[in-house]
Motif scaffolding. Structure first.
Motif, mmCIF file in Angstrom:
data_model
loop_
_atom_site.group_PDB
_atom_site.id
_atom_site.type_symbol
_atom_site.label_atom_id
_atom_site.label_comp_id
_atom_site.label_asym_id
_atom_site.label_seq_id
_atom_site.Cartn_x
_atom_site.Cartn_y
_atom_site.Cartn_z
ATOM 1 N N GLU A 248 0.830 -1.203 0.000
ATOM 2 C CA GLU A 248 0.000 0.000 0.000
ATOM 3 C C GLU A 248 0.864 1.252 0.000
ATOM 4 O OE1 GLU A 248 -2.869 -0.014 3.094
ATOM 5 O OE2 GLU A 248 -3.960 -1.758 2.308
ATOM 6 N N GLY A 249 2.045 1.168 0.622
ATOM 7 C CA GLY A 249 2.936 2.326 0.655
ATOM 8 C C GLY A 249 3.797 2.469 -0.570
ATOM 9 N N GLN A 250 3.952 1.373 -1.342
ATOM 10 C CA GLN A 250 4.760 1.407 -2.560
ATOM 11 C C GLN A 250 4.043 0.602 -3.648
ATOM 12 O OE1 GLN A 250 9.203 1.361 -2.551
ATOM 13 N NE2 GLN A 250 8.972 -0.598 -3.599
ATOM 14 N N PRO A 251 2.937 1.130 -4.148
ATOM 15 C CA PRO A 251 2.167 0.399 -5.159
ATOM 16 C C PRO A 251 2.748 0.596 -6.558
ATOM 17 C CG PRO A 251 1.093 2.467 -4.664
ATOM 18 C CD PRO A 251 2.296 2.392 -3.764
ATOM 19 N N ASN A 252 2.367 -0.282 -7.473
ATOM 20 C CA ASN A 252 2.649 -0.075 -8.882
ATOM 21 C C ASN A 252 1.520 0.727 -9.511
ATOM 22 O OD1 ASN A 252 5.133 -1.409 -8.946
ATOM 23 N ND2 ASN A 252 4.190 -3.414 -9.288
ATOM 24 N N MET A 253 1.790 1.279 -10.700
ATOM 25 C CA MET A 253 0.863 2.234 -11.301
ATOM 26 C C MET A 253 0.322 1.718 -12.632
ATOM 27 S SD MET A 253 1.609 6.229 -12.300
ATOM 28 C CE MET A 253 2.120 6.588 -10.618
ATOM 29 N N GLN A 254 -0.970 1.937 -12.840
ATOM 30 C CA GLN A 254 -1.625 1.562 -14.093
ATOM 31 C C GLN A 254 -2.450 2.723 -14.651
ATOM 32 O OE1 GLN A 254 -2.352 -0.611 -11.222
ATOM 33 N NE2 GLN A 254 -0.488 -1.729 -11.695
ATOM 34 N N VAL A 255 -2.522 2.795 -15.981
ATOM 35 C CA VAL A 255 -3.450 3.722 -16.618
ATOM 36 C C VAL A 255 -4.864 3.259 -16.290
ATOM 37 C CG1 VAL A 255 -4.301 4.640 -18.817
ATOM 38 C CG2 VAL A 255 -1.858 4.162 -18.521
ATOM 39 N N LEU A 256 -5.733 4.181 -15.909
ATOM 40 C CA LEU A 256 -7.142 3.867 -15.687
ATOM 41 C C LEU A 256 -7.946 4.378 -16.871
ATOM 42 C CD1 LEU A 256 -9.411 2.814 -13.806
ATOM 43 C CD2 LEU A 256 -9.540 5.120 -12.843
ATOM 44 N N PHE A 257 -8.798 3.543 -17.439
ATOM 45 C CA PHE A 257 -9.624 3.962 -18.569
ATOM 46 C C PHE A 257 -10.793 4.807 -18.063
ATOM 47 C CE2 PHE A 257 -8.254 -0.114 -20.946
ATOM 48 C CZ PHE A 257 -7.071 0.504 -21.334
ATOM 49 N N THR A 258 -10.655 6.107 -18.177
ATOM 50 C CA THR A 258 -11.741 7.025 -17.837
ATOM 51 C C THR A 258 -12.646 7.184 -19.059
ATOM 52 O OG1 THR A 258 -10.535 8.975 -18.577
ATOM 53 C CG2 THR A 258 -10.180 8.262 -16.288
ATOM 54 N N PRO A 259 -13.840 7.746 -18.901
ATOM 55 C CA PRO A 259 -14.691 7.985 -20.067
ATOM 56 C C PRO A 259 -13.995 8.818 -21.144
ATOM 57 C CG PRO A 259 -15.972 8.211 -18.068
ATOM 58 C CD PRO A 259 -14.540 8.045 -17.629
ATOM 59 N N SER A 260 -13.215 9.803 -20.737
ATOM 60 C CA SER A 260 -12.508 10.636 -21.704
ATOM 61 C C SER A 260 -11.463 9.820 -22.471
ATOM 62 C CB SER A 260 -11.839 11.810 -20.989
ATOM 63 O OG SER A 260 -11.102 12.603 -21.896
ATOM 64 N N THR A 261 -10.726 8.977 -21.757
ATOM 65 C CA THR A 261 -9.717 8.136 -22.403
ATOM 66 C C THR A 261 -10.365 7.195 -23.409
ATOM 67 O OG1 THR A 261 -8.360 8.203 -20.408
ATOM 68 C CG2 THR A 261 -7.849 6.493 -22.016
ATOM 69 N N LEU A 262 -11.450 6.555 -23.020
ATOM 70 C CA LEU A 262 -12.121 5.625 -23.926
ATOM 71 C C LEU A 262 -12.721 6.331 -25.129
ATOM 72 C CD1 LEU A 262 -13.894 2.895 -21.779
ATOM 73 C CD2 LEU A 262 -11.702 2.831 -22.949
ATOM 74 N N THR A 263 -13.189 7.562 -24.952
ATOM 75 C CA THR A 263 -13.712 8.315 -26.090
ATOM 76 C C THR A 263 -12.636 8.506 -27.152
ATOM 77 O OG1 THR A 263 -15.366 9.482 -24.765
ATOM 78 C CG2 THR A 263 -14.663 10.537 -26.808
ATOM 79 N N SER A 264 -11.431 8.829 -26.732
ATOM 80 C CA SER A 264 -10.328 9.028 -27.681
ATOM 81 C C SER A 264 -9.936 7.707 -28.346
ATOM 82 C CB SER A 264 -9.124 9.624 -26.961
ATOM 83 O OG SER A 264 -9.425 10.900 -26.432
ATOM 84 N N ILE A 265 -9.863 6.635 -27.566
ATOM 85 C CA ILE A 265 -9.503 5.331 -28.120
ATOM 86 C C ILE A 265 -10.552 4.857 -29.125
ATOM 87 C CG2 ILE A 265 -9.239 2.881 -27.534
ATOM 88 C CD1 ILE A 265 -7.965 3.824 -24.872
ATOM 89 N N ASN A 266 -11.815 4.978 -28.771
ATOM 90 C CA ASN A 266 -12.879 4.511 -29.646
ATOM 91 C C ASN A 266 -13.020 5.362 -30.903
ATOM 92 O OD1 ASN A 266 -13.580 2.299 -28.042
ATOM 93 N ND2 ASN A 266 -14.943 3.522 -26.759
ATOM 94 N N ALA A 267 -12.681 6.634 -30.804
ATOM 95 C CA ALA A 267 -12.713 7.488 -32.000
ATOM 96 C C ALA A 267 -11.679 7.016 -33.013
ATOM 97 C CB ALA A 267 -12.464 8.937 -31.610
ATOM 98 N N ALA A 268 -10.506 6.626 -32.534
ATOM 99 C CA ALA A 268 -9.463 6.117 -33.430
ATOM 100 C C ALA A 268 -9.891 4.815 -34.078
ATOM 101 C CB ALA A 268 -8.166 5.928 -32.646
ATOM 102 N N ARG A 269 -10.549 3.950 -33.333
ATOM 103 C CA ARG A 269 -11.033 2.691 -33.889
ATOM 104 C C ARG A 269 -12.094 2.937 -34.952
ATOM 105 N NH1 ARG A 269 -12.827 -0.610 -28.630
ATOM 106 N NH2 ARG A 269 -13.205 -2.296 -30.126
ATOM 107 N N ALA A 270 -12.977 3.892 -34.703
ATOM 108 C CA ALA A 270 -14.038 4.186 -35.653
ATOM 109 C C ALA A 270 -13.493 4.739 -36.976
ATOM 110 C CB ALA A 270 -15.033 5.168 -35.040
ATOM 111 N N ASP A 271 -12.386 5.457 -36.891
ATOM 112 C CA ASP A 271 -11.794 6.040 -38.096
ATOM 113 C C ASP A 271 -11.068 5.004 -38.944
ATOM 114 O OD1 ASP A 271 -12.688 8.566 -37.497
ATOM 115 O OD2 ASP A 271 -10.807 9.219 -36.532
ATOM 116 N N THR A 272 -10.754 3.844 -38.375
ATOM 117 C CA THR A 272 -10.031 2.793 -39.101
ATOM 118 C C THR A 272 -10.725 1.456 -38.862
ATOM 119 O OG1 THR A 272 -8.542 2.532 -37.219
ATOM 120 C CG2 THR A 272 -7.799 3.970 -39.011
ATOM 121 N N PRO A 273 -11.910 1.268 -39.396
ATOM 122 C CA PRO A 273 -12.667 0.045 -39.113
ATOM 123 C C PRO A 273 -11.965 -1.203 -39.642
ATOM 124 C CG PRO A 273 -13.687 1.288 -40.883
ATOM 125 C CD PRO A 273 -12.618 2.166 -40.314
ATOM 126 N N CYS A 274 -12.246 -2.320 -38.991
ATOM 127 C CA CYS A 274 -11.659 -3.606 -39.408
ATOM 128 C C CYS A 274 -12.311 -4.091 -40.701
ATOM 129 C CB CYS A 274 -11.842 -4.661 -38.315
ATOM 130 S SG CYS A 274 -10.989 -4.250 -36.759
#
Length: 274
Positions: A248-274
């Motif tokens: 708890e005093g020395q944790p490791n760090m991770q990116v958290l997917f916030t709504p804003s982060t997911l909006t940017s990620i999903n916009a990129a996916r939408a621009d380059t569909p599979c």
């Protein structure tokens, strides 16, 4: 007297994605077969087994990883998209580590189509909450590989001590064999939420006791939420100390997917569909 610091046990274990009988309690980790090795395509192929980090499929043609995995220079300012990337995924069967990439079945190429608003100075990521990059593969991954589900969850669901897990390809657990570094073994770790830090109003990092070392960058961080299993809510970003002696005093760090982060990620996916 007491020693000032006691080393923790390394509790990371191999997650066999094809054979549940090889896992403790015969747990099924087939959902982790979407986790692969990723590296900048401008390094020598012979070095990829050592220099690769982790990424994972979020659909059949898009991979998510950390920005710092792809842009590995000492200093990175105004990083352009379009950078070439290699991605290997899919556990090989049997004991062999032969395959597209030393134990992984499929080797694909792609390009970075989006990344977080970030600056890297002297290898230090200025905004860890924005340390993400989306890769568009040149062809779809084989249908035998099921992508992972990413989501943003309410902060109230990430209470202290909530269980989260991660899985990736830590460098310290890659076995050097005659033909190079083996990437067949995927290593997993279970941990607990320590806290959430908001460096900005739109981005956040989550601190946990998940054990991780170099090479785990870009590993999916997942848990069970709202009755759904294995929901990816972030990815490994950085470690404290050796990455194993977490607390708890020395944790490791991770990116958290916030709504804003997911909006940017999903916009990129939408621009380059599979």
């Amino acid at each position: 007297w007491r020693t000032p610091h006691t080393l923790m046990r390394d509790d990371r274990v191999i997650r066999d994605r094809l054979n549940p009988n090889n896992n403790p309690n015969h747990d099924d980790y087939s959902f982790l077969n979407a986790v692969g090795a990723v590296w900048s395509d401008d390094i020598r192929m012979s070095a990829a087994g050592y220099g690769a980090a982790t990424g994972f499929l979020i659909d059949r043609c898009h991979v998510l990883t950390n920005m710092h995995v792809i842009y590995a220079d000492d200093d990175v300012l105004n990083a352009p998209v379009g950078k070439s990337v290699a991605f290997a995924v899919g556990q090989t069967e049997g004991e062999t580590n032969r395959g597209a990439m030393r134990g992984l079945r499929f080797l694909l190429t792609g390009t970075v189509i989006a990344h977080g608003d970030n600056v890297i100075l002297n290898h230090v990521v200025h905004a860890p909450e924005n340390d993400w990059a989306v890769i568009h593969l040149t062809k779809n991954v084989d249908v035998s590989i099921t992508p992972m589900t990413i989501a943003s969850v309410e902060v109230a669901q990430l209470q202290r001590n909530h269980k989260l897990s991660a899985a990736g390809f830590p460098v310290d657990h890659r076995v050097l064999r005659g033909d190079g570094f083996n990437l067949k073994d995927l290593w997993g770790s279970d941990g607990r939420v320590v806290g959430i830090v908001w460096p900005s109003t739109s981005g956040a990092v989550i601190e946990t006791t998940i054990q991780a070392t170099r090479g785990n960058s870009g590993s999916p961080v997942y848990g069970d939420f709202n009755g759904q299993k294995h929901i990816v809510i972030g990815m490994v970003q950085s470690v404290r100390g050796n990455g194993i002696d977490v607390s708890e005093g020395q944790p490791n760090m991770q990116v958290l997917f916030t709504p804003s982060t997911l909006t940017s990620i999903n916009a990129a996916r939408a621009d380059t569909p599979c």
